[in-house]
Design a protein around this motif. Structure first.
Motif, short mmCIF file in Angstrom:
data_model
loop_
_atom_site.label_atom_id
_atom_site.label_comp_id
_atom_site.label_asym_id
_atom_site.label_seq_id
_atom_site.Cartn_x
_atom_site.Cartn_y
_atom_site.Cartn_z
N SER A 160 2.30 -0.43 -10.06
CA SER A 160 1.12 0.37 -9.69
C SER A 160 0.07 -0.56 -9.11
O SER A 160 0.12 -1.79 -9.31
CB SER A 160 0.54 1.09 -10.91
OG SER A 160 0.01 0.16 -11.85
N GLN A 170 -8.68 -0.01 -3.74
CA GLN A 170 -7.70 -0.82 -4.45
C GLN A 170 -7.12 -1.92 -3.56
O GLN A 170 -6.87 -3.03 -4.03
CB GLN A 170 -6.59 0.08 -4.99
CG GLN A 170 -7.01 0.98 -6.14
CD GLN A 170 -5.95 1.99 -6.52
OE1 GLN A 170 -5.16 2.44 -5.68
NE2 GLN A 170 -5.91 2.37 -7.79
N GLN A 171 -6.95 -1.63 -2.28
CA GLN A 171 -6.47 -2.66 -1.35
C GLN A 171 -7.44 -3.84 -1.30
O GLN A 171 -7.04 -5.00 -1.29
CB GLN A 171 -6.31 -2.07 0.05
CG GLN A 171 -5.19 -1.07 0.20
CD GLN A 171 -5.15 -0.46 1.59
OE1 GLN A 171 -5.31 -1.15 2.59
NE2 GLN A 171 -4.97 0.84 1.66
N THR A 176 0.84 -1.21 0.00
CA THR A 176 0.00 0.00 0.00
C THR A 176 0.86 1.25 0.00
O THR A 176 0.61 2.21 -0.73
CB THR A 176 -0.93 0.00 1.23
OG1 THR A 176 -1.81 -1.13 1.15
CG2 THR A 176 -1.76 1.28 1.26
N GLN A 177 1.89 1.24 0.83
CA GLN A 177 2.78 2.38 0.89
C GLN A 177 3.60 2.52 -0.39
O GLN A 177 3.78 3.63 -0.90
CB GLN A 177 3.72 2.23 2.10
CG GLN A 177 4.66 3.42 2.29
CD GLN A 177 5.53 3.26 3.53
OE1 GLN A 177 5.51 2.21 4.17
NE2 GLN A 177 6.29 4.29 3.87
N ASP A 178 4.06 1.42 -0.93
CA ASP A 178 4.91 1.45 -2.11
C ASP A 178 4.13 1.83 -3.36
O ASP A 178 4.62 2.61 -4.20
CB ASP A 178 5.57 0.08 -2.30
CG ASP A 178 6.68 0.11 -3.33
OD1 ASP A 178 7.20 1.20 -3.62
OD2 ASP A 178 7.04 -0.96 -3.85
N LEU A 179 2.91 1.29 -3.51
CA LEU A 179 2.12 1.52 -4.72
C LEU A 179 1.08 2.63 -4.55
O LEU A 179 0.36 2.93 -5.51
CB LEU A 179 1.40 0.22 -5.12
CG LEU A 179 2.30 -0.99 -5.40
CD1 LEU A 179 1.45 -2.19 -5.78
CD2 LEU A 179 3.31 -0.67 -6.50
N GLN A 180 1.02 3.21 -3.36
CA GLN A 180 0.04 4.27 -3.08
C GLN A 180 -1.38 3.80 -3.40
O GLN A 180 -2.17 4.49 -4.06
CB GLN A 180 0.36 5.53 -3.88
CG GLN A 180 1.70 6.17 -3.53
CD GLN A 180 1.75 6.66 -2.08
OE1 GLN A 180 0.95 7.48 -1.66
NE2 GLN A 180 2.70 6.12 -1.32
N ALA A 181 -1.71 2.60 -2.90
CA ALA A 181 -3.03 2.03 -3.18
C ALA A 181 -4.09 2.64 -2.28
O ALA A 181 -3.87 2.81 -1.07
CB ALA A 181 -2.98 0.51 -2.97
N SER A 182 -5.24 2.95 -2.86
CA SER A 182 -6.36 3.45 -2.07
C SER A 182 -7.01 2.30 -1.31
O SER A 182 -6.70 1.13 -1.54
CB SER A 182 -7.39 4.11 -2.99
OG SER A 182 -7.97 3.14 -3.86
#
Length: 523
Positions: A106, A55-56, A46-52
């Motif tokens: 992503s 999206q998680q 989540t931190q690496d891909l900036q997942a909402s």
């Protein structure tokens, strides 16, 4: 004097078949591991891909959705084009999708990779199980092979978080997907020489409209149930479940009209098969919600980390493997009905223990309950799958296996919703909030124990301690009630099992003469 020459006993499996079983066990284990391997990796990715947050959820859920949706199609496709062929194609695709997932840049890319993993994973489970019926003609040996296969399937779900935690201790989050590469490479290298090929004679063409209808029935239905279990009753959850039901009706109507259907509903005319499928569905309902609550209890009430909670599940898994290893011997000595019913009574006893879990320091009680529950389920899993393979025609083994597993996915999804709803209702009624608690904190605490623990951070002192203690006590009461419900249900299932399978004989070294199919289950 009877001068008939008796039928020759089926050939016993040789070295090639047993080595082939080891090859089949690895992808089976891997598919199950991938269901839960991301539990610990989500914060990192989540931190690496900036997942909402949305999206998680899709990263976690799209894999089981795709597996459930494509199981029926892939099981039938294997019967048509060749089970080994489909297995090898699926293994190659699974390896490629694992590489794509490991190096995703992503959230969208990872979601696509997980979807491809689910579709290719749907080829592996029914193909591996169906191939067992081709490799092990001897009934007792097939029982042993099925026991090994089911052990891998059950063990993988628990192994996932443990393996994921170890990988994350040394490598980046994408490393959890690289486990598939050596396994699938081994499958592709040795599979062609160790595994037999089988395709149904006179196999027809795959009916693409039926494939579309099956996907439109299964995926929305399971998605809607999971949405209800996660967020409560909502218009979106209700509409998606309804969509799934409507397309399910259309799918069934089309299968009844086709000469060569995607799913042969005539399988349900086989009493043993029908009974095993129904039993698996009911057990899935009971167990999925119960295990979810146990995991939450270990983390929210006992205060364990996800990794520590996973390790405390290991004793139950070890007990399961031990029970499965002796099940074939029991099945050859006693009738399966008696062995399975006795096991379900042990599971009922485990649920009784679960109903006694205290609000504090209940770890030993929970582990004891899980050991009893898992030991009791082992005969049902091992003997049930073996009876499925023995009851259906060889040319239908793939589709029959796939339907059994898809049915299990329905049970798991329904169980999370049903058992979760019972526990939530008890939690709401039993929660006692400290006086003077801010309205927003009180509202969050009433939702569930996870939000209650988070809300407790917004207050301090005795008020926070009182909120945490009340939330833990209310949640534990909900777990206790689910344990009581499980004890009653598993006792009833034990009695039904003893009745449904009462005419099925113990497994033998040679195949028995065909007997009338008299196993009973509701139509």
């Amino acid at each position: 004097m009877d001068t008939r020459i008796p039928d020759e006993a089926p050939a016993r499996a040789g070295r090639r078949e047993w080595l082939g079983l080891a090859v089949l066990a690895l992808p089976t284990l891997l598919v199950s591991v991938d269901m839960s391997v991301l539990f610990l990796a989500v914060p990192h990715l989540t931190q690496d891909l900036q997942a909402s947050s949305t999206q998680q959820l899709w990263i976690a859920d799209v894999y089981p959705f795709m597996i459930a949706g494509f199981l029926v199609t892939m099981g039938t496709l294997g019967d048509r084009i060749g089970r080994r062929k489909l297995l090898l194609i699926g293994g190659a695709c699974f390896g490629a999708a694992s590489l794509l997932a490991a190096f995703s840049t992503s959230a969208e890319m990872l979601i696509v990779a997980r979807a491809l993993l689910g579709i290719s994973g749907a080829t592996l489970a029914p193909s591996t199980m169906a191939l067992l019926s081709n490799m092990f003609k001897n009934e007792k040996e097939r029982g042993t092979a099925v026991a090994v296969w089911s052990s891998c399937f059950m063990f993988g779900g628990i192994l996932g978080p443990i393996v994921g935690g170890l990988m994350l201790s040394w490598f980046w989050w994408g490393s959890v997907f690289l486990l598939a590469i050596p396994v699938m490479a081994l499958l592709l290298i040795v599979g062609p020489s160790l595994l037999p090929e089988y395709r149904a004679p006179d196999a027809g063409r795959l009916d693409l409209p039926s494939v579309a209808l099956s996907l439109l029935a299964i995926i929305p239905f399971i998605y809607g149930i999971k949405a209800y279990a996660r967020d409560g009753l909502s218009a979106a959850a209700g509409v998606t479940v309804l969509v799934g039901v409507v397309f399910g009706v259309l799918f069934v109507r089309r299968q009844l009209r086709l000469d060569d259907p995607l799913l042969d509903l005539g399988l349900f005319k086989i009493g043993v098969y029908r009974s095993v499928v129904l039993l698996g569905f009911l057990v899935g309902i009971m167990m999925s919600g119960t295990l979810l609550l146990v995991n939450l209890h270990l983390q929210m009430v006992e205060g364990l980390s996800t990794r520590a909670a996973g390790f405390w599940l290991v004793p139950g898994v070890i007990a399961t493997l031990a029970a499965i290893s002796v099940t074939p011997k029991l099945g050859s000595t006693f009738r399966p009905a008696h062995v399975m019913a006795a096991g379900l009574l042990v599971t009922a006893a485990g649920c009784v223990v679960l109903s006694l879990v205290p609000g504090t320091d209940g770890l030993a009680v929970i582990v004891t309950a899980l050991v009893l529950i898992n030991v009791g389920l082992a005969p049902m899993v091992a003997l049930g799958y073996n009876m499925v393979l023995g009851a259906v025609p060889p040319e239908k083994a793939g589709s029959a296996s796939a339907l059994s597993e898809a049915n299990g996915e329905f049970g798991l999804a329904a169980g999370i919703a049903i058992m979760g709803s019972i526990a939530t209702a008890v939690y709401h009624s039993g929660l006692s909030l400290p006086a003077g608690l801010p309205a927003d904190v009180a509202a969050a605490a009433r939702e569930n124990i996870a939000t209650a623990m988070e809300a407790a951070r917004q207050v301090t002192g005795p008020m926070a301690d009182g909120l945490i203690a009340s939330a833990r006590e209310a949640f534990t009461t909900g777990l206790n009630v689910v344990g009581i419900v499980g004890a009653v249900m598993f006792t009833a299932l034990a009695m039904l099992t003893a009745h449904w399978f009462r005419h099925v004989p113990p497994t033998r070294d040679s195949e028995p003469e065909p007997e009338p199919d008299t196993a009973e289950a509701p139509a």
